[in-house]
Design an enzyme around this catalytic site. Structure first.
Site, mmCIF file in Angstrom:
data_model
loop_
_atom_site.group_PDB
_atom_site.id
_atom_site.type_symbol
_atom_site.label_atom_id
_atom_site.label_comp_id
_atom_site.label_asym_id
_atom_site.label_seq_id
_atom_site.Cartn_x
_atom_site.Cartn_y
_atom_site.Cartn_z
ATOM 1 N N LEU A 213 0.844 -1.193 0.000
ATOM 2 C CA LEU A 213 0.000 0.000 0.000
ATOM 3 C C LEU A 213 0.878 1.242 0.000
ATOM 4 O O LEU A 213 1.835 1.334 0.776
ATOM 5 C CB LEU A 213 -0.908 0.009 1.238
ATOM 6 C CG LEU A 213 -1.666 -1.287 1.551
ATOM 7 C CD1 LEU A 213 -2.501 -1.109 2.810
ATOM 8 C CD2 LEU A 213 -2.544 -1.691 0.386
ATOM 9 N N ALA A 255 4.382 4.193 2.923
ATOM 10 C CA ALA A 255 4.017 2.951 2.248
ATOM 11 C C ALA A 255 4.206 1.824 3.250
ATOM 12 O O ALA A 255 4.946 1.960 4.227
ATOM 13 C CB ALA A 255 4.885 2.714 1.013
ATOM 14 N N LYS A 256 3.543 0.720 3.018
ATOM 15 C CA LYS A 256 3.737 -0.450 3.870
ATOM 16 C C LYS A 256 3.336 -1.678 3.076
ATOM 17 O O LYS A 256 2.346 -1.656 2.322
ATOM 18 C CB LYS A 256 2.882 -0.360 5.142
ATOM 19 C CG LYS A 256 3.484 -1.086 6.331
ATOM 20 C CD LYS A 256 4.683 -0.348 6.873
ATOM 21 C CE LYS A 256 5.247 -1.007 8.120
ATOM 22 N NZ LYS A 256 6.399 -0.256 8.629
ATOM 23 N N GLY A 257 4.095 -2.719 3.224
ATOM 24 C CA GLY A 257 3.778 -3.972 2.555
ATOM 25 C C GLY A 257 3.783 -5.108 3.543
ATOM 26 O O GLY A 257 4.410 -5.041 4.597
ATOM 27 N N ASP A 321 11.298 -4.909 8.077
ATOM 28 C CA ASP A 321 10.244 -4.773 9.083
ATOM 29 C C ASP A 321 10.184 -6.085 9.846
ATOM 30 O O ASP A 321 11.069 -6.944 9.717
ATOM 31 C CB ASP A 321 8.908 -4.427 8.409
ATOM 32 C CG ASP A 321 7.945 -3.679 9.340
ATOM 33 O OD1 ASP A 321 7.724 -4.177 10.450
ATOM 34 O OD2 ASP A 321 7.432 -2.622 8.951
#
Length: 1007
Positions: A213, A255-257, A321
């Site tokens: 995202l 953003a983050k995945g 992460d």
């Protein structure tokens, strides 16, 4: 397996020959399978694919025997069903299977729509696409069931929101580790869970499933291995929301995945599990790159066999992460394999990059927040012992590094997922040494803590224990003397969270505090439901969130309203993303130098390493400035509540902010706070500041500000001094120079002036953002603000926090007024540097005249305070400069006459009276400003008139028409000053009388 292909099995038998032979008696549910050789071939292909694990074994496979369906069409519809489940379409995957199998013609039409839109071997034809869409919608119109209609239309909506896919890459279907990927514009999907990201990539295979995202084109954030199989997107969405707020200090937005491993062996040991996760991560990275443009010296290169329904999109940057901390080199190897333009800047923190744990950068950034909060408490964390409870252990980055940042920490208790650590009366020096030892010990746990280093009554206990004994010392340290002498682990953890200490340091994973009005089910962290406490139960003085999502936003607000000191996780741990941002942008610069042959790869890596400490200083400076601004804004929150409310409304109107989602007060709550003289809390201000920064950045990056040589010099301050000195030309050509400069300027202005400073920019559509920044720069430098800020900050701990904050705040108003003056009145045909020189000279002359008129003398003021107080008068230097230019007289002469006229008419008193009136809403504020502006215009007009009529000295005469007019106005001033209270109407009257005052032969009014 076979029944899922639409074939009924009557009997089965098996026997062992060379291998195993299985005989089945079957009956196809569709007679077409008996007739069509093509369908039988597809049936066999699908059966073999399922048996080898290449395709899921579920009811979607039945479509092969219900129409002109191949294996790939089934996989497409299955993938989209999994995505629809993640965005909370309220139907199960099995119901979606049943619906599509009940309507195979519609299912085929949906697949056809997808092919028409994305098949690279077809010619792009908008009429064909429109016809395919119309055809499928006409078929759906005949569906009787409302639920089935919703499911089928949801498929259409997702395909219409889709802009790229790798579906037509051959290797997706021939190589086991490749995944399907779909890029979407989530805002085009109705009922999409909020917040809605700008871009999204959905990745799907039998091996893994995941999303990425992004809040904008230039965005960055970590990729995590999620273990929430059913709702991983909900987890990632919560994280990207925090990331977008956190990234307000850097160039990219958030953003983050995240991905789940669908076939993780439950019996696998740790090493095998890591390798299975790494394999899934590699597939996930490849899928993201499949849809991402590349760049070379010729420009943007679209990905092969991908039809694009969006603009160029080549900026994809990722980071480590949870669960992927050691995978950056893996990602960078894939990027190099693809010859991706960012090289090893693609995934920050690899072997040739900045190791966040070794630098301790995230914890050090959070410690800047800690020092700021404790300064408000009147304590110095680096000199005075203080009591701490924490979440995490010494092997962790944020907890481990953080608990070594002061030798005066008294860590009373902590817990991680395995153990509970209790040390009721720790020796600060000895315990710090032991924590240092554990931090250096690979994979240490609290069990490795030396028992002899723990004070009497303490110990390390397993969270699997049935009961944990509590010594009198522990009960006293945690403030739980009234509880039993033993507790179960969950109850003890809740007691630790609620302990009466100075600091709760969150360095772990999980949400442990909710608001009193929230339910655990609303938090979205079921694992920690048994441990969670409410904000009302917290007894710590301060909370710092080095880890993400330690408290809900509602809990932060409640804790702050009860007097606790807290910011947000996005503020506290932003140093990590800031450091990664610097790494990426420095690598982009250095890689260009390598390509040009100016340095070799070994020099590049050596240079990166040598700049580590300075990069950390640049990052921590941002943390310091941002936490300082939050303290200033928090201190003045009651006075600024109406402006904060207006800013919230403006951001809502821009479609940027959902106040309910961000836990910001509604209009009724704001009215209540105004009535009770309460402002926004620090966590609320932090959210507002971040959203304002993001909006200002976006407006600024679209301007030509990069072309202003004076302001563009700020671009170089982003980079370490070595690069500034040796490679300034390369910095000037950086591909992201416009974005870097915009971020630098946004942070500089917002961290100095606060969120409400942008009101003028946002509420007036005609305000040019670049000119707004230029105006601020001219005003700031002309008034000598940088030197004053440096002097205030050099005071350090020699003065109280209240004194230091007051000095900072006294700069705000004159700088705000001066910025507005420059914005509206400056001659923009001149360069920024010329305007600074003009107004700096006027300020210097005005300062001399202020001393001559003894306007700056105060027995109670320090020299620094006197300089800051002078700003309220130095503001008039801008009018003085304008008058001097118009009359061709010296600035020194104009300054003397200007101040003399203001003093005789008592206008400094009048302006102060107006400024001190309350502003209940923006209209009161605008009315006050209009009256002050009228006074300023009137006095300029009168002095200009006197000069034009060759009577400038009439200001100082004791007799004559000018003296009589002044005397009359003084009588009116005296009348109003004698009143027990004054309101805006009285002061408006005085301003109007001033405007019509006849001081010269020019006669015209100042309107």
């Amino acid at each position: 397996m076979i029944e899922n292909l639409g074939v009924e099995v009557f009997t089965s038998s098996s026997k062992k020959e060379a291998g195993w032979r299985v005989d089945l008696r079957v009956r196809p549910l569709s007679s077409a399978l008996l007739i069509s050789e093509e369908m039988r071939a597809r049936f066999i292909d699908t059966l073999l694919a399922v048996s080898h694990g290449y395709v899921d074994n579920d009811g979607f496979n039945r479509l092969v025997t219900l129409g002109d369906f191949d294996l790939r069409g089934c996989v497409l519809l299955r993938a989209l069903a999994h995505y629809l489940t993640q965005i909370n379409l309220p139907f199960s995957k099995s119901y979606m299977e049943t619906t599509l199998c009940r309507h195979p013609m519609i299912a085929q039409a949906i697949v056809n729509l997808f092919h028409v839109k994305f098949d690279p071997d077809r010619e792009r034809d908008s009429e064909q696409l429109k016809a395919a869409r119309t055809a499928v919608l006409l078929l759906i119109d005949d569906v009787a069931s409302l639920d089935e209609d919703r499911i089928l239309r949801a498929y259409i909506e997702v395909i219409e929101a889709m802009v790229r896919t790798n579906f037509f890459l051959d290797q997706i279907w021939t190589e086991a580790d490749h995944c399907l990927a779909f890029k979407l514009l989530p805002g085009h999907i109705s009922a999409m869970p909020k917040p809605v990201p700008t871009f999204e990539i959905f990745v799907f295979s039998t091996l893994l499933e995941g999303v990425h995202l992004r809040g904008g084109k230039v965005a960055r954030g970590g990729l995590r291995w999620s273990e929430r199989m059913e709702d991983y997107r909900t987890e990632i969405l919560g994280l990207v929301k925090a990331q977008m707020v956190k990234n307000a200090v850097i160039v990219p937005t958030g953003a983050k995945g995240g991905f789940v491993v669908r076939r993780l062996s439950p019996e696998a040991g740790p090493e095998l599990r890591i390798e299975q996760v790494r394999r899934a991560y590699s597939s996930y990275i490849r899928a993201l790159l499949d849809l991402t443009d590349n760049r070379d010296e010729t420009g943007v290169l679209p990905p092969p066999r991908v039809v694009r329904h969006d603009e160029d999109d080549a900026y994809l940057v990722v980071a480590a992460d949870k669960g992927t901390a050691t995978f950056s080199d893996t990602a960078n190897a894939i990027a190099r394999e693809r010859d991706f333009w960012l090289g090893d800047a693609f995934a920050s923190g690899g072997s040739q990059g900045y190791d966040h744990k070794r630098m301790g950068i995230t914890a050090r950034g959070a410690w800047e927040s800690t020092k700021r909060l404790f300064k408000e408490l009147g304590q110095d964390t680096q000199c005075t012992p203080f009591r701490v409870v924490g979440i995490g252990d010494m092997s962790g980055d944020v907890f481990g590094n953080g608990m070594l940042l002061s030798r005066h920490i008294r860590l009373v208790a902590a817990f991680n997922h395995q153990h509970i650590f209790l040390d009721p009366n720790p020796d600060p020096v000895a315990s710090c040494q032991e924590r240092q030892r554990l931090f250096r010990l690979p994979r240490s746990s609290w069990l490795d803590y030396c028992p002899s280093a723990i004070s009497e009554g303490g110990g390390v206990f397993s969270r699997n224990a049935k009961r944990i004994p509590l010594s009198p010392q522990v009960r006293q340290a945690l403030g739980i003397e009234g509880l039993p002498d033993s507790l179960d682990p969950n109850s003890l953890i809740r007691a630790i969270l609620c302990a009466e200490v100075d600091l709760l340091w969150n360095g772990g994973i999980g949400t442990y505090v909710r608001a009193s009005h929230e339910r655990d089910s609303e938090v979205g962290d079921r694992t920690n439901d048994p441990l969670r406490v409410t904000a009302a139960e917290l007894r710590t003085k301060a909370v710092v969130e080095g880890g993400n999502l330690g408290l809900t936003q509602a809990a932060r607000v409640e804790f702050a309203r009860r007097g606790g000191l807290i910011s947000t996780d996005a503020v506290d741990n932003s140093a990590g993303v800031d450091c990664s941002d610097h790494e990426v942008n420095i690598k982009i610069l250095l890689d260009q130098l390598v390509r040009e042959g100016r340095i070799d790869p070994e020099q590049r890596d050596r240079l990166l390493n040598e700049m580590t400490d300075e990069v950390a200083e640049l990052v921590l400076r941002n943390n310091y400035q941002q936490s300082k601004m939050l303290s200033q804004s928090n201190r003045t929150a009651p006075e600024f509540i109406t402006q904060h409310a207006q800013l919230i409304q403006l951001l809502e109107r821009e479609g940027r902010l959902d106040r309910q989602l961000e836990q910001l007060p509604d209009d009724a709550e704001i009215e209540s706070r105004i009535a009770n003289r309460q402002g926004l809390t620090r966590p609320e201000i932090a959210v507002l500041l971040a959203y304002t920064k993001s909006l200002v950045f976006e407006k600024l990056v679209e301007t030509d500000i990069i072309d202003d040589p004076h302001i563009a010099s700020e671009l170089y301050n982003y980079f370490p001094s070595r690069l500034r000195q040796e490679y300034a030309d390369a910095i000037a050509e950086h591909p992201l120079r416009r974005e870097i400069l915009a971020a630098q300027l946004t942070n500089q202005v917002m961290n100095r002036m606060g969120a409400t400073f942008s009101l003028r920019l946002l509420e007036e559509s005609g305000v040019n953002c670049a000119r707004w920044i230029r105006s601020y720069t001219v005003a700031r430098e002309a008034l000598g603000i940088p030197a004053l800020i440096k002097s205030i900050e050099s005071l350090g701990l020699s003065v109280s926090n209240d004194v230091q904050m007051d000095l900072h705040l006294r700069i705000h108003h004159p700088l705000l007024r001066a910025t507005h003056w420059v914005l509206e009145n400056a001659d923009w045909n001149q360069s920024t540097q010329s305007l600074i020189a003009l107004y700096s000279d006027a300020a210097a002359h005005t300062r001399i005249e202020l001393a001559r008129f003894q306007l700056l003398t105060s027995q109670d003021s320090t020299p620094l305070e006197a300089e800051i107080d002078a700003l309220e008068y130095l503001y008039y230097a801008f009018d003085i400069a304008e008058l001097a230019q118009k009359t061709w007289l010296s600035q020194c002469f104009i300054a003397a006459e200007y101040l003399s006229l203001n003093l005789r008419l008592e206008l400094f008193w009048l302006r102060r009276e107006i400024e001190q009136l309350p502003a209940y809403d923006r209209w009161h504020r605008k009315a006050k400003q209009a009256v002050v502006d009228l006074i300023d215009r009137s006095i300029k007009h009168h002095l200009y008139g006197l000069i034009c009529s060759a009577h400038p000295n009439a200001v100082d005469e004791s007799d004559g028409p000018v003296a009589r007019a002044i005397s009359l106005f003084q009588e009116q001033i005296a009348d109003i000053r004698s009143q027990p209270s004054r309101h805006l109407t009285m002061l408006v009257y005085l301003a109007q009388r001033l405007n019509t005052l006849s001081l010269s032969d020019c006669g015209a009014k100042a309107s």
